[in-house]
Write an enzyme that holds these catalytic residues in place. Structure first.
Site, PDB file in Angstrom:
ATOM      1  N   HIS A  72       0.782  -1.160  -0.090  1.00  0.00           N
ATOM      2  CA  HIS A  72       0.095   0.127   0.006  1.00  0.00           C
ATOM      3  C   HIS A  72       0.665   1.141  -0.088  1.00  0.00           C
ATOM      4  O   HIS A  72       1.964   1.343   0.660  1.00  0.00           O
ATOM      5  CB  HIS A  72      -0.916   0.096   1.234  1.00  0.00           C
ATOM      6  CG  HIS A  72      -2.078  -0.909   1.336  1.00  0.00           C
ATOM      7  ND1 HIS A  72      -3.185  -0.832   1.856  1.00  0.00           N
ATOM      8  CD2 HIS A  72      -2.493  -1.957   0.118  1.00  0.00           C
ATOM      9  CE1 HIS A  72      -3.936  -1.823   1.701  1.00  0.00           C
ATOM     10  NE2 HIS A  72      -3.611  -2.484   0.470  1.00  0.00           N
ATOM     11  N   TYR A 199      -9.299   5.187   7.443  1.00  0.00           N
ATOM     12  CA  TYR A 199      -9.362   5.816   9.017  1.00  0.00           C
ATOM     13  C   TYR A 199     -10.449   6.872   8.976  1.00  0.00           C
ATOM     14  O   TYR A 199     -10.318   7.879   8.482  1.00  0.00           O
ATOM     15  CB  TYR A 199      -8.059   6.246   9.488  1.00  0.00           C
ATOM     16  CG  TYR A 199      -7.143   5.233   9.775  1.00  0.00           C
ATOM     17  CD1 TYR A 199      -6.724   4.924  10.919  1.00  0.00           C
ATOM     18  CD2 TYR A 199      -6.480   4.637   8.837  1.00  0.00           C
ATOM     19  CE1 TYR A 199      -5.835   3.820  11.513  1.00  0.00           C
ATOM     20  CE2 TYR A 199      -5.334   3.872   9.057  1.00  0.00           C
ATOM     21  CZ  TYR A 199      -5.285   3.291  10.348  1.00  0.00           C
ATOM     22  OH  TYR A 199      -4.224   2.468  10.705  1.00  0.00           O
ATOM     23  N   PRO A 292      -3.880  -0.158  18.723  1.00  0.00           N
ATOM     24  CA  PRO A 292      -3.542  -0.557  17.350  1.00  0.00           C
ATOM     25  C   PRO A 292      -3.696   0.617  16.380  1.00  0.00           C
ATOM     26  O   PRO A 292      -3.513   0.170  15.256  1.00  0.00           O
ATOM     27  CB  PRO A 292      -4.654  -1.872  17.384  1.00  0.00           C
ATOM     28  CG  PRO A 292      -5.757  -1.653  18.228  1.00  0.00           C
ATOM     29  CD  PRO A 292      -5.036  -0.777  19.313  1.00  0.00           C
ATOM     30  N   LYS A 296       1.202  -0.331  14.971  1.00  0.00           N
ATOM     31  CA  LYS A 296       2.931  -0.232  15.572  1.00  0.00           C
ATOM     32  C   LYS A 296       3.063  -1.580  16.462  1.00  0.00           C
ATOM     33  O   LYS A 296       4.418  -1.651  16.612  1.00  0.00           O
ATOM     34  CB  LYS A 296       3.041   0.902  16.473  1.00  0.00           C
ATOM     35  CG  LYS A 296       3.080   2.071  15.733  1.00  0.00           C
ATOM     36  CD  LYS A 296       4.350   2.176  14.959  1.00  0.00           C
ATOM     37  CE  LYS A 296       4.166   3.309  13.703  1.00  0.00           C
ATOM     38  NZ  LYS A 296       4.243   2.630  12.529  1.00  0.00           N
ATOM     39  N   TYR A 382       4.011   6.526  10.374  1.00  0.00           N
ATOM     40  CA  TYR A 382       3.103   5.124  10.010  1.00  0.00           C
ATOM     41  C   TYR A 382       4.037   4.177   8.889  1.00  0.00           C
ATOM     42  O   TYR A 382       3.973   3.242   9.488  1.00  0.00           O
ATOM     43  CB  TYR A 382       1.763   5.662   9.322  1.00  0.00           C
ATOM     44  CG  TYR A 382       0.889   4.749   9.318  1.00  0.00           C
ATOM     45  CD1 TYR A 382      -0.340   4.764  10.076  1.00  0.00           C
ATOM     46  CD2 TYR A 382       0.786   3.704   8.239  1.00  0.00           C
ATOM     47  CE1 TYR A 382      -1.261   3.747   9.778  1.00  0.00           C
ATOM     48  CE2 TYR A 382      -0.063   2.593   8.225  1.00  0.00           C
ATOM     49  CZ  TYR A 382      -1.222   2.802   9.053  1.00  0.00           C
ATOM     50  OH  TYR A 382      -2.234   1.821   8.879  1.00  0.00           O
TER      51      TYR A 382
END
Length: 389
Positions: A72, A199, A292, A296, A382
């Site tokens: 991704h 998200y 979560p 990580k 991220y």
């Protein structure tokens, strides 16, 4: 029994550590309280950082990941009426991979079996002894009821937050934050409705659309602590996901499907320091827990054992203890950076009853989505900092 490193825990942290030690010429024995089948089937994380993928590939664990994983470039940030794509590759030159922890575990099990790694599953009464001495050892009862002793030069606690290793570090400093909400997660046998993770901030609560493969979707809803997953019907789950993820917004549709697994995960942050006591070293969830939201947990475990394996190989093969002496400090720099990022993502996206907080969250989301500097900060964290950070 005797070995150079006794590893408690046969999850990803423990098995990867044994794999890395073997490549460095160091022997280990792994102890695990659960069965091999149970450990392999546990549904956990699904996102691998750029550095995690690089490490797995460099030690011969990347072939199935590359063939079956899904690379991704970024994620979508969403709030009512808006959805924005953050392209990590464009922003930082680094991507992430969707490849479930269960798949990483399968690869590790296959690799360790191929190398003849000694692993004792279904052990009980695990106890660590004399960890401050030069002759630490572990006692346990094997699955046949035989009481055993394993002597080692070093002990590695990779046994999670409820294992005995964490408790074997006296007078440790602990830092904990318990969040006032949980994640209600489902697995569904339906193709993902998105090409990359969504998200979503919504007045009803946070939602996340993730995936495990081209035919399996992983989705989450923010729910109150103590929620019973059996209290939600399938129709209610899909209706609430559709609302929070914006079904029908700009023609986007959420495709429902058969739900095969459901669970509720409480959200908390936890850090224990130091990550070493005598000749016992902690790695992964034995030393820290992150919510979560920032993806990580598994990546922190991988980074821990990468540092720990180098330290133990240097100490045992080169008689140089410097990296072992620095292990806790080196690991915790990354632990606290990831703990902050996970807290930041969590507090930015999960709603509370305070309308003041809601306006701050929306302001922050608009800044991240509209500012290259803000988007780069999220992307850098991220997609993952270098393991030696």
């Amino acid at each position: 029994m005797r070995t150079q490193v006794a590893i408690i825990g046969a999850g990803p942290a423990g098995l990867l550590l044994s794999h890395l030690l073997a490549r460095g010429g160091v022997e280990s024995v792994v102890l695990e309280t659960r069965s091999e089948e149970y450990v392999a089937a546990r549904i956990r994380a699904g996102i691998l950082e750029h550095s995690s993928v690089e490490l797995l590939e460099s030690v011969g664990l990347g072939s199935r990941l590359r063939a079956e994983g899904d690379q991704h470039r970024g994620i979508y940030l969403q709030w009512p009426g808006e959805r924005h794509h953050l392209d990590f590759v464009d922003l930082t030159g680094r991507s992430v991979w969707v490849y479930g922890q269960t798949e990483v575990q399968k690869d590790l099990i296959a690799a360790r079996h191929a190398d003849g790694q000694e692993i004792h599953y279904e052990v009980s009464d695990v106890s660590l002894h004399d960890v401050e001495s030069d002759q630490p050892y572990v006692t346990f009862t094997d699955k046949n009821g035989l009481i055993c002793r394993l002597d080692a030069l070093y002990l590695a606690g990779c046994d999670g937050s409820f294992g005995p290793s964490r408790q074997a570090v006296p007078a440790a400093e602990t830092y904990e934050k318990v969040y006032p909400y949980s994640w209600f997660g489902i697995l569904a046998d339906v193709a993902p409705s998105t090409d990359e993770l969504i998200y979503a901030w919504h007045p009803n609560g946070f939602a996340l659309h993730s995936m495990r493969s081209a035919s399996v979707s992983r989705l989450y809803l923010q729910v109150p602590n103590g929620t019973d997953p059996r209290s939600w019907s399938d129709d209610r789950i899909w209706e609430e996901l559709s609302t929070r993820l914006g079904h029908g917004q700009n023609g986007w549709k959420l495709n429902p499907g058969p739900i095969t697994d459901r669970s509720v995960l409480p959200m908390r942050s936890y850090v224990q320091t130091p990550m070493r006591h005598g000749n016992l070293f902690l790695a992964g969830d034995a030393a820290h827990i992150v919510p979560p939201t920032g993806a990580k947990g598994l990546n922190l475990a991988i980074a821990d054992v990468a540092l720990l394996s180098r330290a133990l190989v240097a100490s045992l093969r080169e008689k140089n203890p410097a990296l072992a002496d620095r292990y806790s400090d080196d690991a915790q720099r990354r632990v606290w950076r990831c703990t902050h990022f996970s807290w930041w993502m969590t507090t930015m996206l999960h709603v509370s009853d305070d309308p003041f907080d809601a306006e701050l969250q929306l302001s922050q989301l608009r800044w991240v989505a509209g500012s290259r500097a803000g988007a780069t900060g999220l992307a850098e964290n991220y997609a993952g900092l270098p393991i030696g950070y």
